[in-house]
Design a protein around this motif. Structure first.
Motif, PDB file in Angstrom:
ATOM      1  N   GLY A 122      -7.955  -7.467  18.272  1.00 20.06           N
ATOM      2  CA  GLY A 122      -8.798  -7.432  17.042  1.00 20.06           C
ATOM      3  C   GLY A 122      -8.949  -5.970  16.504  1.00 20.06           C
ATOM      4  N   ASN A 123      -9.234  -5.097  17.223  1.00 20.29           N
ATOM      5  CA  ASN A 123      -9.749  -3.705  16.679  1.00 20.29           C
ATOM      6  C   ASN A 123      -8.411  -3.153  16.342  1.00 20.29           C
ATOM      7  N   ASN A 124      -7.434  -3.372  17.215  1.00 26.57           N
ATOM      8  CA  ASN A 124      -6.273  -2.522  16.965  1.00 26.57           C
ATOM      9  C   ASN A 124      -5.397  -3.391  15.836  1.00 26.57           C
ATOM     10  N   LEU A 125      -5.785  -4.401  15.429  1.00 28.14           N
ATOM     11  CA  LEU A 125      -4.627  -5.271  14.510  1.00 28.14           C
ATOM     12  C   LEU A 125      -4.504  -4.492  13.299  1.00 28.14           C
ATOM     13  N   SER A 126      -5.787  -3.894  12.791  1.00 33.33           N
ATOM     14  CA  SER A 126      -5.607  -3.056  11.396  1.00 33.33           C
ATOM     15  C   SER A 126      -4.639  -1.879  11.645  1.00 33.33           C
ATOM     16  N   ALA A 127      -4.934  -1.103  12.787  1.00 35.21           N
ATOM     17  CA  ALA A 127      -4.098   0.033  13.047  1.00 35.21           C
ATOM     18  C   ALA A 127      -2.622  -0.266  13.236  1.00 35.21           C
ATOM     19  N   CYS A 187      -0.777  -3.054  12.046  1.00 40.16           N
ATOM     20  CA  CYS A 187       0.002  -3.710  10.934  1.00 40.16           C
ATOM     21  C   CYS A 187      -0.760  -3.649   9.665  1.00 40.16           C
ATOM     22  N   GLY A 188      -1.985  -2.910   9.532  1.00 38.64           N
ATOM     23  CA  GLY A 188      -2.841  -3.264   8.499  1.00 38.64           C
ATOM     24  C   GLY A 188      -1.864  -2.350   7.336  1.00 38.64           C
ATOM     25  N   THR A 189      -1.176  -1.402   7.574  1.00 36.88           N
ATOM     26  CA  THR A 189      -0.529  -0.389   6.290  1.00 36.88           C
ATOM     27  C   THR A 189       0.569  -1.491   5.939  1.00 36.88           C
ATOM     28  N   ILE A 190       1.216  -2.311   6.654  1.00 34.90           N
ATOM     29  CA  ILE A 190       2.464  -3.084   6.018  1.00 34.90           C
ATOM     30  C   ILE A 190       1.875  -4.220   5.365  1.00 34.90           C
ATOM     31  N   ILE A 191       0.577  -4.737   5.718  1.00 36.29           N
ATOM     32  CA  ILE A 191       0.110  -5.845   5.138  1.00 36.29           C
ATOM     33  C   ILE A 191      -0.682  -5.208   3.762  1.00 36.29           C
ATOM     34  N   GLY A 192      -1.280  -4.278   3.943  1.00 40.93           N
ATOM     35  CA  GLY A 192      -2.055  -3.742   2.602  1.00 40.93           C
ATOM     36  C   GLY A 192      -1.010  -3.137   1.722  1.00 40.93           C
ATOM     37  N   SER A 193       0.310  -2.908   2.114  1.00 36.15           N
ATOM     38  CA  SER A 193       1.232  -2.427   1.139  1.00 36.15           C
ATOM     39  C   SER A 193       1.782  -3.570   0.333  1.00 36.15           C
ATOM     40  N   GLY A 194       1.705  -4.718   0.916  1.00 36.00           N
ATOM     41  CA  GLY A 194       2.683  -5.883   0.461  1.00 36.00           C
ATOM     42  C   GLY A 194       4.070  -5.965   1.220  1.00 36.00           C
ATOM     43  N   MET A 195       4.316  -5.064   1.987  1.00 34.47           N
ATOM     44  CA  MET A 195       5.552  -5.221   2.708  1.00 34.47           C
ATOM     45  C   MET A 195       5.957  -6.598   3.287  1.00 34.47           C
ATOM     46  N   VAL A 196       4.948  -7.163   4.076  1.00 34.16           N
ATOM     47  CA  VAL A 196       4.947  -8.444   4.763  1.00 34.16           C
ATOM     48  C   VAL A 196       3.506  -9.019   4.132  1.00 34.16           C
ATOM     49  N   ASN A 197       3.382 -10.470   4.520  1.00 37.04           N
ATOM     50  CA  ASN A 197       2.282 -10.942   4.099  1.00 37.04           C
ATOM     51  C   ASN A 197       1.458 -10.928   5.463  1.00 37.04           C
ATOM     52  N   ARG A 198       0.146 -11.404   5.356  1.00 43.82           N
ATOM     53  CA  ARG A 198      -0.725 -11.508   6.387  1.00 43.82           C
ATOM     54  C   ARG A 198      -0.182 -12.081   7.584  1.00 43.82           C
ATOM     55  N   SER A 228       2.825 -12.793   8.586  1.00 44.83           N
ATOM     56  CA  SER A 228       3.881 -12.200   9.211  1.00 44.83           C
ATOM     57  C   SER A 228       3.453 -10.884  10.008  1.00 44.83           C
ATOM     58  N   GLY A 229       2.371 -10.182   9.202  1.00 45.73           N
ATOM     59  CA  GLY A 229       1.952  -8.962  10.007  1.00 45.73           C
ATOM     60  C   GLY A 229       1.084  -9.210  11.286  1.00 45.73           C
ATOM     61  N   ILE A 230       0.291 -10.250  11.520  1.00 45.66           N
ATOM     62  CA  ILE A 230      -0.088 -10.934  12.620  1.00 45.66           C
ATOM     63  C   ILE A 230       0.654 -11.217  13.613  1.00 45.66           C
TER      64      ILE A 230
END
Length: 201
Positions: free
Chosen positions: A22-27, A29-40, A42-44
């Protein structure tokens, strides 16, 4: 074998794995989710796939750390290693200090090994320490070099550059999760893992 301690150790290992993932999840795929490249979702999925593949393919290689420094661990030692690591990791989270679980877990393994007089693999320990010291330095140098290369050789066409960045970020998100699975999760799994003893016929 102490079944109650073994059960608690499995629970602690699972808790550590969940915290790290959980702690590394944002590191990862946070960028690709936050930028809208993929939805949440798909990123997970990308991160979970990386975790599982890294753990299953490369993770068992990290079992060597515990086996090298603590080849004959007891149920109590397993429990203490996992508990101490969890407390250190939680302390780092509460104080907002960046902390590597791999280093914390390896440190507790070394501490227990030293306490019971089982620390003998000094050459392997030196190798680990060399990598711990050199990795941030090399990473910093590579960061500087890559930025310079990007400034010099980056495509001038904005759309081409964005397309390349998008594809690269998705790949790197997966690879980051893969490394977390193979390194941190593999190291955690190696602590309670007990090699099957050969049967004497």
């Amino acid at each position: 074998m102490n079944l109650s301690l073994d059960t608690l150790s499995i629970v602690l290992a699972g808790l550590l794995g969940a915290v790290v993932s959980g702690n590394n999840l944002s590191a990862c795929c946070g960028t690709i989710i936050g930028s809208g490249m993929v939805n949440r979702r798909s990123g997970i999925i990308i991160a979970v796939a990386g975790y599982l593949l890294g753990l299953s393919i490369e993770g068992p290689k990290l079992f060597k750390v515990r086996e090298a420094f603590l080849p004959t661990e007891t149920s109590t030692e397993i429990f203490l290693i996992l508990l101490a690591t969890l407390l250190i990791f939680v302390g780092g989270e509460l104080t907002k200090v960046p902390l590597s679980l791999s280093k914390a877990l390896t440190g507790t393994i070394l501490g227990v090994s030293f306490a019971i007089g089982a620390l003998q693999e000094t050459s392997y320990l030196v190798l680990i320490l060399i990598f711990w010291v050199s990795a941030p330095i090399v990473a910093t140098a590579l960061g500087v070099i890559f930025v310079a290369l990007d400034d010099r050789y980056s495509p001038r066409n904005l759309w081409v550059k964005l397309s390349l960045l998008k594809a690269g970020l998705v790949v790197m998100a997966f690879l980051s999760a893969y490394v977390t699975g193979s390194n941190a999760l593999g190291l955690i799994s190696g602590v309670p893992y007990k090699q099957p003893q050969p049967q004497i016929s």
